[in-house]
Design an enzyme around this catalytic site. Structure first.
Site, PDB file in Angstrom:
ATOM      1  CD  GLU A  28      -6.702   0.342   7.060  1.00  0.00           C
ATOM      2  OE1 GLU A  28      -5.500   0.146   7.250  1.00  0.00           O
ATOM      3  OE2 GLU A  28      -7.187   1.485   6.920  1.00  0.00           O
ATOM      4  CD  GLN A  64      -2.754   1.110   2.533  1.00  0.00           C
ATOM      5  OE1 GLN A  64      -2.535   0.298   3.428  1.00  0.00           O
ATOM      6  NE2 GLN A  64      -3.788   1.916   2.575  1.00  0.00           N
TER       7      GLN A  64
END
Length: 405
Positions: free
Chosen positions: A254, A131
């Site tokens: 998330e 990420q």
């Protein structure tokens, strides 16, 4: 979401428990308990092989729609899967960022071509992802991104994005094949305007990955430098310049159902601290007993809240209420886990001050590692300060925090 397990749910729980019991044997049994935050360096290749074994039997991307290669499980069945996986002490996965974050983002925002290209590789655990959000000058302030990308002709004459900049705290980048990168693609833009969400291969000359050594001895975080790195023009998710919405959409995934498996792992850590307290006699201290009892009660509350939050999300009520459930859950578990680490050191007493030595002078035991790594829990994934600002501004409607000059 109905939180009462019916006969079908109980049968599914028995199925996954049986499957894990049958397969976590032989060479796989040696992987039990390995990996996870602060321990991602442990048996990575072997855990990768285990994850591919799961994929072969249909146990990856269990919540994805079947048309995208998933198992199409209901939200409650996903909870059951992650709880049973954690309860079996199976090794930590190596594909969290791809399976839990990027995959759902591509399903929601990606083109059919992007979905066909990347989703099967994620399901099969053949490509691993990192990420690319945080930067040295931005931190939790994602809108302050300075990494830049521009379109220009590549060696073949086709347009490509050329990327220059730096990302930091990039989890597992040294083990990943690709990175999803938020970059500024419109000259003169600022804040959340002019950002694009790019899919960038990491194994190229324009990318340098530098692992960051941590207190626990591992290096799961990295600095990533892009110097003329390239990716195809069509590997932008959503419209160019409008990547903020995609980046925020990804963060919405998330704190999904996999976090409930986290509470099972926390319970196991708490049990190990209690066992140590009984072994060394500190359990006889009424203050220690009180703190351990409080931790157990608090963890039960955290799990109950997490289930309620998932029900709110599924019913669309969390968004209507400002979307604060995820921030509350992050604050609660991160603070709880850090406190557990502190109690673990108090229980260990003087033994907690010394490493085990031997051939590895910096050989931490499980409670020392817990104490050190849990210090980061309140920082990564959105710091406590950021979570409180979200709750204050978006849920309670308080004035925005003043920005410095």
């Amino acid at each position: 979401m109905n939180l009462t397990e019916g006969p079908e749910d109980r049968a599914f729980r028995a199925e996954i428990r049986q499957w894990l019991g049958d397969h976590l044997v032989g060479e796989w049994a040696q992987l039990r308990g390995l990996g996870g935050p602060g321990r991602e360096h442990e048996a990575h290749d072997e855990r990768l092989a285990w994850n591919r074994h799961l994929a072969e039997h249909g146990w990856t991307a269990v919540g994805w729609p079947t048309e995208h290669g998933g198992r199409g499980l209901s939200l409650w069945q996903q909870v059951i899967f992650h709880e049973e996986y954690a309860r079996s002490n199976a090794p930590a996965g190596v594909n969290h960022l791809g399976e839990q974050l990027l995959g759902p983002t591509l399903i929601a925002f990606g083109t059919p071509e992007q979905q066909r290209r990347f989703l099967p590789e994620i399901v099969g655990v053949r490509e691993l992802w990192a990420q690319g959000y945080s930067e040295p000058g931005a931190g939790s302030d994602l809108a302050n991104v300075q990494t830049r990308a521009r379109l220009e002709a590549g060696p073949s004459g086709e347009p490509e994005w050329v990327i220059d900049g730096q990302k930091v705290w990039t989890s597992l980048a040294h083990l990943s094949d690709w990175c999803f990168v938020v970059a500024r693609t419109e000259a003169g833009s600022s804040r959340h305007h002019g950002l694009s969400f790019l899919l960038v291969p990491l194994r190229q000359d324009g990318v340098e990955v530098r692992p960051i050594e941590q207190l626990t001895g591992g290096s799961e975080f990295n600095e990533v430098f892009f110097t003329g790195a390239r990716t195809a023009a069509d590997l932008v998710v959503g419209e160019p310049g409008r990547g903020w919405g995609v980046a925020m959409g990804l963060l919405g995934f998330e704190r999904g159902v996999s976090t409930l498996g986290q509470t099972v792992g926390f319970a196991r850590e708490l049990e190990s601290v209690v066992a140590r307290a009984k072994e060394n006699g500190s359990i006889d201290d009424p203050v220690v007993r009180d703190r351990l009892a409080a931790l157990k009660a608090e963890l039960a509350v955290i799990r109950s809240f997490a289930l309620r939050a998932l029900a709110l999300v599924e019913g669309g009520q969390d968004s209507a209420a400002g979307g604060g459930a995820g921030s509350i859950f992050k604050l609660a578990w991160a603070t709880w886990h850090r406190t557990l680490g502190e109690v673990a050191m108090d229980v260990a007493g003087r033994d907690g001050l010394l490493t085990r030595g031997g051939d590895a002078p910096y050989d931490l035991d499980e409670h020392q590692r817990l104490f050190l790594f849990s210090r980061a829990d309140t920082i990564y994934g959105g710091s406590d300060e950021i979570q409180r600002n979200i709750l204050a501004e978006k849920v309670l409607g308080l004035p925005r925090e003043p920005k410095g000059a």
